[in-house]
Write a protein that holds these residues in place. Structure first.
Motif, PDB file in Angstrom:
ATOM      1  N   GLY A 154       0.833  -1.970   0.492  1.00  0.00           N
ATOM      2  CA  GLY A 154      -0.325  -0.112  -0.289  1.00  0.00           C
ATOM      3  C   GLY A 154       1.212   1.371   0.085  1.00  0.00           C
ATOM      4  O   GLY A 154       2.057   1.049  -0.797  1.00  0.00           O
ATOM      5  N   VAL A 155       0.794   2.309   1.089  1.00  0.00           N
ATOM      6  CA  VAL A 155       1.184   3.928   0.325  1.00  0.00           C
ATOM      7  C   VAL A 155       2.415   3.764   1.548  1.00  0.00           C
ATOM      8  O   VAL A 155       1.633   3.726   2.381  1.00  0.00           O
ATOM      9  N   ILE A 156       2.965   4.176   0.627  1.00  0.00           N
ATOM     10  CA  ILE A 156       3.666   4.325   2.621  1.00  0.00           C
ATOM     11  C   ILE A 156       4.595   5.436   2.784  1.00  0.00           C
ATOM     12  O   ILE A 156       4.705   5.735   1.637  1.00  0.00           O
ATOM     13  N   PRO A 157       4.415   6.282   4.278  1.00  0.00           N
ATOM     14  CA  PRO A 157       4.701   7.540   4.377  1.00  0.00           C
ATOM     15  C   PRO A 157       6.113   7.939   3.454  1.00  0.00           C
ATOM     16  O   PRO A 157       7.089   7.459   4.440  1.00  0.00           O
ATOM     17  N   ASP A 158       6.104   9.259   3.421  1.00  0.00           N
ATOM     18  CA  ASP A 158       7.333  10.112   2.893  1.00  0.00           C
ATOM     19  C   ASP A 158       8.155   9.754   3.793  1.00  0.00           C
ATOM     20  O   ASP A 158       9.583   9.555   3.266  1.00  0.00           O
ATOM     21  N   ASN A 159       7.441   9.813   5.424  1.00  0.00           N
ATOM     22  CA  ASN A 159       9.257  10.378   6.317  1.00  0.00           C
ATOM     23  C   ASN A 159       9.118   8.653   6.979  1.00  0.00           C
ATOM     24  O   ASN A 159       9.884   8.571   8.342  1.00  0.00           O
ATOM     25  N   GLU A 160       8.567   7.997   6.522  1.00  0.00           N
ATOM     26  CA  GLU A 160       8.891   6.344   6.883  1.00  0.00           C
ATOM     27  C   GLU A 160      10.790   5.719   6.350  1.00  0.00           C
ATOM     28  O   GLU A 160      10.645   5.717   5.734  1.00  0.00           O
ATOM     29  N   PRO A 161      11.763   5.453   7.442  1.00  0.00           N
ATOM     30  CA  PRO A 161      13.000   5.558   6.920  1.00  0.00           C
ATOM     31  C   PRO A 161      12.098   4.186   5.811  1.00  0.00           C
ATOM     32  O   PRO A 161      11.222   3.076   6.049  1.00  0.00           O
ATOM     33  N   ILE A 162      13.428   3.375   4.922  1.00  0.00           N
ATOM     34  CA  ILE A 162      12.917   2.380   4.183  1.00  0.00           C
ATOM     35  C   ILE A 162      13.230   1.713   5.202  1.00  0.00           C
ATOM     36  O   ILE A 162      13.176   0.140   4.610  1.00  0.00           O
ATOM     37  N   LYS A 163      14.591   1.116   6.367  1.00  0.00           N
ATOM     38  CA  LYS A 163      14.187   0.136   6.405  1.00  0.00           C
ATOM     39  C   LYS A 163      13.483  -0.284   6.787  1.00  0.00           C
ATOM     40  O   LYS A 163      13.331  -1.603   6.997  1.00  0.00           O
ATOM     41  N   SER A 164      11.956  -0.043   7.592  1.00  0.00           N
ATOM     42  CA  SER A 164      11.119  -0.558   8.133  1.00  0.00           C
ATOM     43  C   SER A 164      10.444  -1.174   6.574  1.00  0.00           C
ATOM     44  O   SER A 164       9.149  -2.645   7.605  1.00  0.00           O
ATOM     45  N   LEU A 165      10.541  -1.054   5.676  1.00  0.00           N
ATOM     46  CA  LEU A 165      10.465  -2.143   4.070  1.00  0.00           C
ATOM     47  C   LEU A 165      10.186  -3.482   4.823  1.00  0.00           C
ATOM     48  O   LEU A 165       9.154  -4.016   4.781  1.00  0.00           O
ATOM     49  N   PHE A 166      11.374  -4.126   5.606  1.00  0.00           N
ATOM     50  CA  PHE A 166      11.378  -5.485   5.891  1.00  0.00           C
ATOM     51  C   PHE A 166       9.758  -5.524   7.051  1.00  0.00           C
ATOM     52  O   PHE A 166      10.135  -6.845   6.674  1.00  0.00           O
ATOM     53  N   VAL A 167       9.780  -5.224   7.752  1.00  0.00           N
ATOM     54  CA  VAL A 167       9.177  -5.400   8.479  1.00  0.00           C
ATOM     55  C   VAL A 167       7.466  -5.295   7.731  1.00  0.00           C
ATOM     56  O   VAL A 167       6.943  -5.959   8.378  1.00  0.00           O
ATOM     57  N   ARG A 168       7.435  -4.484   7.135  1.00  0.00           N
ATOM     58  CA  ARG A 168       6.435  -4.392   6.604  1.00  0.00           C
ATOM     59  C   ARG A 168       5.898  -5.474   5.092  1.00  0.00           C
ATOM     60  O   ARG A 168       4.820  -6.025   4.987  1.00  0.00           O
ATOM     61  N   LEU A 169       6.873  -5.759   5.106  1.00  0.00           N
ATOM     62  CA  LEU A 169       6.674  -6.971   4.112  1.00  0.00           C
ATOM     63  C   LEU A 169       7.208  -8.665   4.650  1.00  0.00           C
ATOM     64  O   LEU A 169       7.079 -10.077   4.293  1.00  0.00           O
ATOM     65  N   GLY A 170       7.656  -8.862   6.382  1.00  0.00           N
ATOM     66  CA  GLY A 170       7.248  -9.642   7.152  1.00  0.00           C
ATOM     67  C   GLY A 170       8.744 -10.247   7.017  1.00  0.00           C
ATOM     68  O   GLY A 170       8.347 -11.737   7.706  1.00  0.00           O
ATOM     69  N   TYR A 171       9.414  -9.679   7.113  1.00  0.00           N
ATOM     70  CA  TYR A 171      10.748 -10.766   7.305  1.00  0.00           C
ATOM     71  C   TYR A 171      10.998 -10.520   8.788  1.00  0.00           C
ATOM     72  O   TYR A 171      10.949  -9.136   9.406  1.00  0.00           O
ATOM     73  N   SER A 172      11.776 -11.346   9.376  1.00  0.00           N
ATOM     74  CA  SER A 172      12.381 -11.336  10.837  1.00  0.00           C
ATOM     75  C   SER A 172      13.449 -10.937  11.399  1.00  0.00           C
ATOM     76  O   SER A 172      14.147 -10.974  10.150  1.00  0.00           O
TER      77      SER A 172
END
Length: 92
Positions: free
Chosen positions: A63-81
């Motif tokens: 979905g939409v990812i806020p501009d101020n969210e760090p790129i590292k948060s994508l791992f959590v969003r993608l379900g990586y442990s």
């Protein structure tokens, strides 16, 4: 198969002069460089590797990812442990 971004270290001394540290001489014929923080470079490499291994359904579901969210948060969003990320780091 892990994807590796060619990289070297750019070191700045107390007077502000920059020195390229490139032990493998990868950048011998280059005249321009871009500096990227080490953590960000590792994150980019891990994201590229995860893109290459992923089925892309997870990416579409972000979905939409806020501009101020760090790129590292994508791992959590993608379900990586943490264990998944540690395994990917070992592959690099």
């Amino acid at each position: 198969m892990a994807y590796q971004i060619d990289n070297a270290i750019i070191k700045k001394d107390a007077d502000g002069r920059l020195t390229l540290i490139d032990p493998e001489n990868v950048f011998a014929n280059e005249s321009a460089f871009i500096a990227v923080k080490s953590d960000d470079l590792i994150t980019i490499q891990l994201l590229i590797n995860s893109i290459m291994k992923n089925d892309f359904k997870k990416w579409r579901d972000l979905g939409v990812i806020p501009d101020n969210e760090p790129i590292k948060s994508l791992f959590v969003r993608l379900g990586y442990s943490k264990e998944d990320i540690a395994h990917m780091l070992k592959e690099m």
